[in-house]
Scaffold this motif. Structure first.
Motif, short mmCIF file in Angstrom:
data_model
loop_
_atom_site.label_atom_id
_atom_site.label_comp_id
_atom_site.label_asym_id
_atom_site.label_seq_id
_atom_site.Cartn_x
_atom_site.Cartn_y
_atom_site.Cartn_z
N VAL A 87 10.02 6.15 0.64
CA VAL A 87 8.56 6.12 0.50
C VAL A 87 8.17 5.27 -0.70
CG1 VAL A 87 6.53 7.52 -0.08
CG2 VAL A 87 8.12 8.30 1.68
N ASP A 88 8.89 5.40 -1.79
CA ASP A 88 8.60 4.61 -2.99
C ASP A 88 8.78 3.13 -2.72
OD1 ASP A 88 8.05 3.95 -5.61
OD2 ASP A 88 10.01 4.52 -6.39
N ILE A 89 9.87 2.76 -2.04
CA ILE A 89 10.11 1.35 -1.71
C ILE A 89 8.99 0.80 -0.84
CG2 ILE A 89 11.65 -0.22 -0.45
CD1 ILE A 89 13.96 1.67 -1.23
N VAL A 90 8.65 1.52 0.22
CA VAL A 90 7.61 1.05 1.14
C VAL A 90 6.28 0.94 0.41
CG1 VAL A 90 6.31 1.60 3.24
CG2 VAL A 90 8.79 1.96 3.17
N THR A 91 5.94 1.91 -0.41
CA THR A 91 4.66 1.89 -1.13
C THR A 91 4.56 0.68 -2.04
OG1 THR A 91 4.54 4.31 -1.07
CG2 THR A 91 3.16 3.19 -2.69
N ARG A 92 5.62 0.41 -2.80
CA ARG A 92 5.60 -0.72 -3.72
C ARG A 92 5.45 -2.04 -2.99
NH1 ARG A 92 7.42 0.38 -8.96
NH2 ARG A 92 8.26 2.49 -9.26
N ARG A 93 6.22 -2.23 -1.92
CA ARG A 93 6.16 -3.50 -1.20
C ARG A 93 4.84 -3.66 -0.45
NH1 ARG A 93 7.02 -7.58 -1.62
NH2 ARG A 93 7.90 -8.35 0.33
N VAL A 94 4.32 -2.58 0.10
CA VAL A 94 3.02 -2.67 0.79
C VAL A 94 1.93 -3.05 -0.21
CG1 VAL A 94 1.22 -1.28 1.90
CG2 VAL A 94 3.58 -1.17 2.72
N ASN A 95 1.97 -2.47 -1.39
CA ASN A 95 0.98 -2.81 -2.40
C ASN A 95 1.09 -4.28 -2.80
OD1 ASN A 95 -0.12 -0.24 -2.48
ND2 ASN A 95 1.17 0.45 -4.17
N GLN A 96 2.31 -4.79 -2.96
CA GLN A 96 2.49 -6.20 -3.30
C GLN A 96 1.98 -7.10 -2.19
OE1 GLN A 96 6.71 -6.32 -4.00
NE2 GLN A 96 6.55 -5.74 -6.15
N LEU A 97 2.34 -6.78 -0.95
CA LEU A 97 1.88 -7.59 0.17
C LEU A 97 0.38 -7.50 0.35
CD1 LEU A 97 4.72 -6.77 2.74
CD2 LEU A 97 4.28 -8.99 1.70
N GLY A 98 -0.16 -6.29 0.16
CA GLY A 98 -1.59 -6.10 0.29
C GLY A 98 -2.38 -6.97 -0.68
N ARG A 99 -1.89 -7.04 -1.92
CA ARG A 99 -2.57 -7.89 -2.91
C ARG A 99 -2.52 -9.35 -2.51
NH1 ARG A 99 -0.26 -4.10 -6.55
NH2 ARG A 99 1.56 -5.43 -6.89
N SER A 100 -1.38 -9.80 -1.99
CA SER A 100 -1.26 -11.21 -1.61
C SER A 100 -2.14 -11.54 -0.41
CB SER A 100 0.20 -11.56 -1.30
OG SER A 100 0.64 -10.95 -0.10
N LEU A 101 -2.46 -10.54 0.41
CA LEU A 101 -3.29 -10.75 1.60
C LEU A 101 -4.74 -10.31 1.38
CD1 LEU A 101 -0.74 -9.40 4.25
CD2 LEU A 101 -1.30 -11.80 3.80
N ASP A 102 -5.06 -9.98 0.12
CA ASP A 102 -6.42 -9.52 -0.23
C ASP A 102 -6.84 -8.28 0.54
OD1 ASP A 102 -6.84 -11.58 -2.08
OD2 ASP A 102 -7.51 -12.96 -0.51
N LEU A 103 -5.88 -7.38 0.78
CA LEU A 103 -6.19 -6.11 1.43
C LEU A 103 -6.40 -5.04 0.35
CD1 LEU A 103 -3.52 -6.10 4.31
CD2 LEU A 103 -5.96 -6.64 4.50
#
Length: 360
Positions: A231-247
């Protein structure tokens, strides 16, 4: 560089790398940007003496990272082995960024990878006009890494044809790349090494010869050991990707990420997290990387077509797509899981309804 869709690791984390270099007073191998200790800190995260926070790039056993870094400080190449989605490429990129400051010297392995991608090629216009010369030679990423004392990366090594794989043997054992057409060679300078990745489910595709395997130290990257870790891994990567995609960060994200990871782990293991119920496993991998993709797509759905809250309906279609590789057998596995596990689980009624809707 800030407007590119995905920055190279050395650009995305330039501040952290600079902070580590400034406070790193430990011995560094020649041409390394950081000491082995600082490289491990960069990957695993930590806090520097001046209070600078280094974000974790890899969440997993510390010893795995230490062995990988130490290998690259020797004359042996590094092979990162694991099932799909265990962050082999991610770790490879960040190791190259931290050690060489350059993660772009990359050979992508496929069934059609030619020998020129590993050794060198020719500019045929120059070759036909002037004959073989240094100006006509097109160096491969490995050749450039040898000349500059940097790390070269090879992705999906076992997908490369066996005869092309074997062209690595001289490079790794003799640290030289002969150029017979010019009667010369390129010798590796200190700092050169190779990081390769391979999927251990691809055995039998183009297995490494014993001679080549001996040139590598193999480090196996395990799947996340616990639900919370994944869960920690997924949360961190989703947050990083979300920022790069302006989500934006949406309400409900933590709950849905935990549910997606729970579903993936149960179907992957063939057992519910409480250990009480056996379930059938689908043919797909259901990797952590796929979970990240499912949640990121769910964020986009909730942002652009939803009410701004990440809900079960935003992720169930992505889960179904990840689970059902075989349209007959896997769909039966999914339906049995939904009816036998999800329907009975407290607090999952909305997920059950959404799963039924996308599965119709």
């Amino acid at each position: 560089m800030t407007d590119v869709l995905r920055q190279h690791a050395e650009d995305a984390f330039v501040g952290e790398l600079a902070a580590l270099a400034a406070q790193d007073d430990r011995p560094r191998p020649e041409r390394w940007k950081l000491s082995p200790w600082a490289v491990a800190t960069y990957l695993l995260g930590g806090e520097l003496p001046d209070g600078t926070r280094i974000t974790p790039k890899y969440i997993g056993p510390r010893r795995v990272v230490e062995v990988a870094v130490t290998t690259l400080a020797t004359d042996r190449a590094l092979l990162l082995l694991g099932v799909p989605g265990t962050a082999k490429t991610w770790v490879s990129e960040h190791l190259a960024a931290a050690i060489s400051g350059d993660s772009t010297l990359l050979v992508q392995g496929t069934a059609g990878t030619p020998e020129e991608a590993v050794r060198y090629g020719w500019n045929y216009a120059q070759l036909l006009t002037h004959g073989p010369s240094r100006d006509a030679l097109v160096p491969s990423p490995l050749m450039r890494a040898m000349a500059d004392g940097k790390l070269a990366r090879i992705e999906e090594l076992t997908r490369i044809p066996a005869d092309v794989q074997d062209s690595l043997i001289t490079i790794l054992s003799e640290k030289t790349l002969p150029v017979p057409e010019l009667g010369s060679e390129t010798q590796a300078v200190r700092g050169f090494n190779v990081i390769a990745t391979a999927n251990d489910r691809d055995r039998g595709v183009n297995e490494l010869s014993s001679a080549l395997r001996r040139r590598f130290n193999t480090v196996v990257l395990p799947l996340p050991g616990s639900l919370d870790e994944e869960v920690d891994i997924v949360t961190r990567r989703v947050n990083q990707l979300g920022r790069s995609l302006d989500l934006p960060e949406l309400p409900g994200g933590a709950e849905e990420i935990r549910r997606v990871v729970t579903v993936f782990r149960e179907l992957r293991a063939g057992l519910t997290v409480d250990g009480r119920t056996k379930v059938k496993t689908p043919s797909g991998t259901l990797s952590t990387a796929e979970a990240i993709s499912v949640v990121t797509n769910g964020l986009a759905l909730a942002t652009h077509f939803g009410d701004g809250v990440l809900r079960a309906g935003d992720v169930t279609a992505g889960i179904l797509g990840a689970v059902v590789s075989d349209p007959v057998a896997d769909r039966a596995v999914w339906r049995e899981y939904v009816e036998g596990v999800v329907r009975e689980r407290d607090g999952w009624k909305d997920f059950y309804r959404a799963a039924r809707e996308v599965g119709e």
